[in-house]
Design a protein around this motif. Structure first.
Motif, PDB file in Angstrom:
ATOM      1  N   ASN A  72      -2.722 108.378  45.706  1.00 44.69           N
ATOM      2  CA  ASN A  72      -2.389 108.411  44.276  1.00 44.69           C
ATOM      3  C   ASN A  72      -2.842 109.688  43.584  1.00 44.69           C
ATOM      4  N   VAL A  73      -3.242 110.673  44.369  1.00 47.17           N
ATOM      5  CA  VAL A  73      -3.649 111.960  43.800  1.00 47.17           C
ATOM      6  C   VAL A  73      -2.392 112.715  43.371  1.00 47.17           C
ATOM      7  N   ILE A  74      -2.441 113.246  42.137  1.00 48.17           N
ATOM      8  CA  ILE A  74      -1.286 113.985  41.627  1.00 48.17           C
ATOM      9  C   ILE A  74      -1.543 115.490  41.513  1.00 48.17           C
ATOM     10  N   VAL A 123      -7.176 115.024  40.514  1.00 47.04           N
ATOM     11  CA  VAL A 123      -6.755 114.114  39.445  1.00 47.04           C
ATOM     12  C   VAL A 123      -5.874 113.073  40.106  1.00 47.04           C
ATOM     13  N   ALA A 124      -6.163 111.797  39.840  1.00 43.36           N
ATOM     14  CA  ALA A 124      -5.383 110.721  40.463  1.00 43.36           C
ATOM     15  C   ALA A 124      -5.003 109.688  39.418  1.00 43.36           C
ATOM     16  N   ILE A 125      -3.962 108.943  39.723  1.00 45.53           N
ATOM     17  CA  ILE A 125      -3.597 107.809  38.894  1.00 45.53           C
ATOM     18  C   ILE A 125      -4.156 106.545  39.531  1.00 45.53           C
ATOM     19  N   ILE A 126      -4.334 105.529  38.711  1.00 44.03           N
ATOM     20  CA  ILE A 126      -4.752 104.226  39.200  1.00 44.03           C
ATOM     21  C   ILE A 126      -3.530 103.336  39.142  1.00 44.03           C
ATOM     22  N   PRO A 127      -3.103 102.815  40.285  1.00 47.05           N
ATOM     23  CA  PRO A 127      -1.889 102.008  40.289  1.00 47.05           C
ATOM     24  C   PRO A 127      -2.060 100.743  39.446  1.00 47.05           C
ATOM     25  N   SER A 128      -0.998 100.351  38.841  1.00 50.91           N
ATOM     26  CA  SER A 128      -0.992  99.136  38.016  1.00 50.91           C
ATOM     27  C   SER A 128      -1.159  97.936  38.910  1.00 50.91           C
ATOM     28  N   SER A 129      -1.896  96.953  38.419  1.00 56.72           N
ATOM     29  CA  SER A 129      -2.096  95.730  39.207  1.00 56.72           C
ATOM     30  C   SER A 129      -1.061  94.661  38.834  1.00 56.72           C
ATOM     31  N   ILE A 130      -0.033  95.055  38.077  1.00 57.31           N
ATOM     32  CA  ILE A 130       1.001  94.119  37.652  1.00 57.31           C
ATOM     33  C   ILE A 130       1.955  93.836  38.782  1.00 57.31           C
TER      34      ILE A 130
END
Length: 130
Positions: A72-74, A123-130
């Motif tokens: 998830n690293v951008i 820098v990374a995003i945190i995936p949605s847990s939805i």
């Protein structure tokens, strides 16, 4: 906006007034990781190859603690002491990241903390847990 300090014993402790990472909303901003073995506090030996692997393992540990991972690293910024090591660093980097690869900058610097050969921040995003 709230922020959360990220800290894990699976990566080297901060050696100054900074956090291993800061998490805010769905983003994680890591501090630069250097090739210190978290269990011993020693700089890993074995040249740029071993140092690069340790840096990426440290980075991975910080990201996992934050609820994300290398996938998830951008964006990364790679600081290396000698641009002649770029090909080997790039090869090892490619073993840790998969397409779509993060955006990246690579900069040769005169000196890094503790006179290591490489430092990487992400820098990374945190995936949605939805």
């Amino acid at each position: 906006m709230s922020i959360e300090v990220i800290s894990t014993s699976n990566a080297p402790k901060a050696i100054g007034p900074y956090s291993q990472a800061i998490k805010t909303q769905n983003m994680v901003f890591t501090s630069g990781q250097i090739p210190i073995h978290p269990a011993t506090g020693d700089i890993v030996s074995g040249g740029i190859e071993n140092q690069t692997k340790q840096v990426l393992e440290n980075l991975k540990a910080v990201l996992v603690e934050a609820g994300t991972g290398l996938e998830n690293v951008i964006k990364t910024t790679v600081y290396i002491k000698d641009m002649n090591d770029f090909t080997l660093v790039n090869q090892i980097y490619g073993e840790y990241f998969r397409a779509p690869y993060p955006a990246r900058s690579c900069i040769e610097v005169a000196r890094l903390p503790k006179d290591v050969m490489i430092e990487i921040e992400a820098v990374a995003i945190i995936p949605s847990s939805i």
